[in-house]
Enzyme design. Structure first.
Site, short mmCIF file in Angstrom:
data_model
loop_
_atom_site.label_atom_id
_atom_site.label_comp_id
_atom_site.label_asym_id
_atom_site.label_seq_id
_atom_site.Cartn_x
_atom_site.Cartn_y
_atom_site.Cartn_z
N PRO A 182 6.10 0.67 -9.34
CA PRO A 182 4.73 0.41 -9.76
C PRO A 182 3.72 0.43 -8.62
CG PRO A 182 6.21 -1.21 -10.72
CD PRO A 182 7.01 -0.41 -9.74
N THR A 183 2.57 1.00 -8.91
CA THR A 183 1.46 0.93 -7.98
C THR A 183 0.92 -0.49 -8.05
OG1 THR A 183 0.93 3.18 -8.60
CG2 THR A 183 -0.74 2.01 -7.38
N GLY A 184 0.68 -1.07 -6.91
CA GLY A 184 0.18 -2.45 -6.94
C GLY A 184 1.31 -3.45 -6.99
N CYS A 185 2.52 -2.97 -6.72
CA CYS A 185 3.68 -3.85 -6.69
C CYS A 185 3.80 -4.38 -5.26
CB CYS A 185 4.93 -3.07 -7.07
SG CYS A 185 6.46 -4.00 -7.00
N VAL A 186 3.33 -5.64 -5.05
CA VAL A 186 3.31 -6.16 -3.68
C VAL A 186 4.44 -7.16 -3.43
CG1 VAL A 186 0.95 -5.77 -2.96
CG2 VAL A 186 1.45 -7.66 -4.47
#
Lengths: 100, 110, 135
Positions: free
Chosen positions: B106-110
């Site tokens: 996921p993009t924004g998976c921190v």
């Protein structure tokens, strides 16, 4: 707010966009290739002069010198800063918008 | 690296995500789940299919809080929370569900 | 928690020719996790990023234009588009995608994310930011 421009106005529209989108009271710093927009006699000089009415414009001295542009040719009202002055401006103004 | 699905080898990256989204078939999820020692039930498939539809529409794998909100709206409030998602996918919806669904991390998976 | 800051992402490049547009979008999505007051500005060729009807099949690149539609889910709901940049390119707001967000506090009503503004209006919004990120 500080706006920085580093591209020649004869190659990119960065300086024009900066002049269009900088609010009264903000500061503009020209460095690297953008310093060519700080001198008189160019086809963008009128727009730069007009912006000086409500904005401060600075130019980075070492970049002017490197390109053989004499400070006596600067548009009236533009101030010359060195690297220390560049840093001071960045610190002093709350946000920086880089017109890359 | 690759995984064996239906007698074919599908390429995956170093974290196990499918290299080419278009090679996905449902068995990809089954095979990946088996490797993790897990069985997929109806609830798992509901989430996998939801993720695939989300990706189809937006071209991204949603961040977890975006996912929970969207699921809550579509599948009901009782499912729109991370507790539910982690019960289904104990390794995390991003690491597991997105992977099974053939999506990138996921993009924004921190 | 620290106080909420105003973040503006300024987009000035067309998509596909360079990686700026995609990078900006990815940074916005990642940054959205940090609960700040985020807005995007589309000026100069940046307006081409949100053109309607993009089709990249012929150039073999991923069409990421539909990802802008997810911005509302990420609570990024203020997309400023400069009117002068559109006009200079022979475009109107009708050439852009319809980008909306759902207002949870208003019965999930769909509201437009795009705010068409003049140069002067955008200059004021920009001057009011705590952090400006340029792409």
């Amino acid at each position: 707010m500080l706006h920085t421009v580093n591209k020649s106005p004869f190659e990119r529209n960065s300086l024009e966009s900066c002049l269009r989108l900088s609010a009264a009271g903000s500061a503009i710093l020209l460095f690297e290739d953008a310093v060519v927009g700080a001198v008189t006699g160019t086809n963008i000089a009128d727009k730069v002069s007009a912006a000086l009415a409500d904005r401060e414009i600075y130019v980075l001295g070492p970049d002017l010198a490197a390109r053989g542009l004499d400070q006596s040719k600067l548009i009236d009202g533009i101030k010359v800063v060195d690297y220390g002055g560049f840093v001071d401006l960045s610190v002093e103004k709350s946000a920086v918008q880089a017109w890359v | 690296m690759g995984i064996e699905v239906n007698g074919k080898t599908l390429e995956v990256d170093e974290e196990g995500y499918l290299a080419d989204l278009s090679t996905w078939v449902p068995e990809v999820a089954t095979v990946m789940a088996k490797e993790d020692g897990q069985e997929l039930g109806e609830d798992h498939w509901e989430l996998i299919n939801f993720l695939r539809e989300y990706y189809e529409e937006y071209q991204i794998a949603p961040a977890i809080r975006v996912l929970t909100k969207a699921i809550g709206k579509k599948l009901g409030k009782d499912k729109g929370n991370s507790k539910y998602l982690y019960e289904l996918f104990p390794y995390g919806p991003a690491k597991q569900a997105c992977k099974y669904a053939g999506l990138p991390k996921p993009t924004g998976c921190v | 928690m620290s106080e909420i800051k105003k973040f503006m992402y300024v987009n000035r490049k067309a998509p596909y020719g360079t990686v700026y547009a995609l990078e900006s979008l990815e940074v916005v999505l990642i940054g959205a996790a940090f609960d700040q007051d985020v807005s995007l500005a589309f000026v100069d060729d940046g307006v081409y990023q949100i053109m309607n009807g993009q089709n990249t099949t012929g150039i073999g690149m991923k069409n990421f234009s539909s990802t802008y539609k997810a911005l509302g889910d990420y609570e990024v709901t203020k997309l400023y588009v400069e009117k002068e940049s559109l006009e200079a390119r022979g475009l109107t707001v009708d050439d852009l995608m319809e980008l909306t967000w759902e207002d949870e506090d208003d019965d999930y009503e769909e509201k437009p994310s795009i705010r068409l503004v003049s140069s002067a209006e955008l200059a004021e919004v920009m001057a009011d930011q705590d952090v400006v990120l340029s792409f």
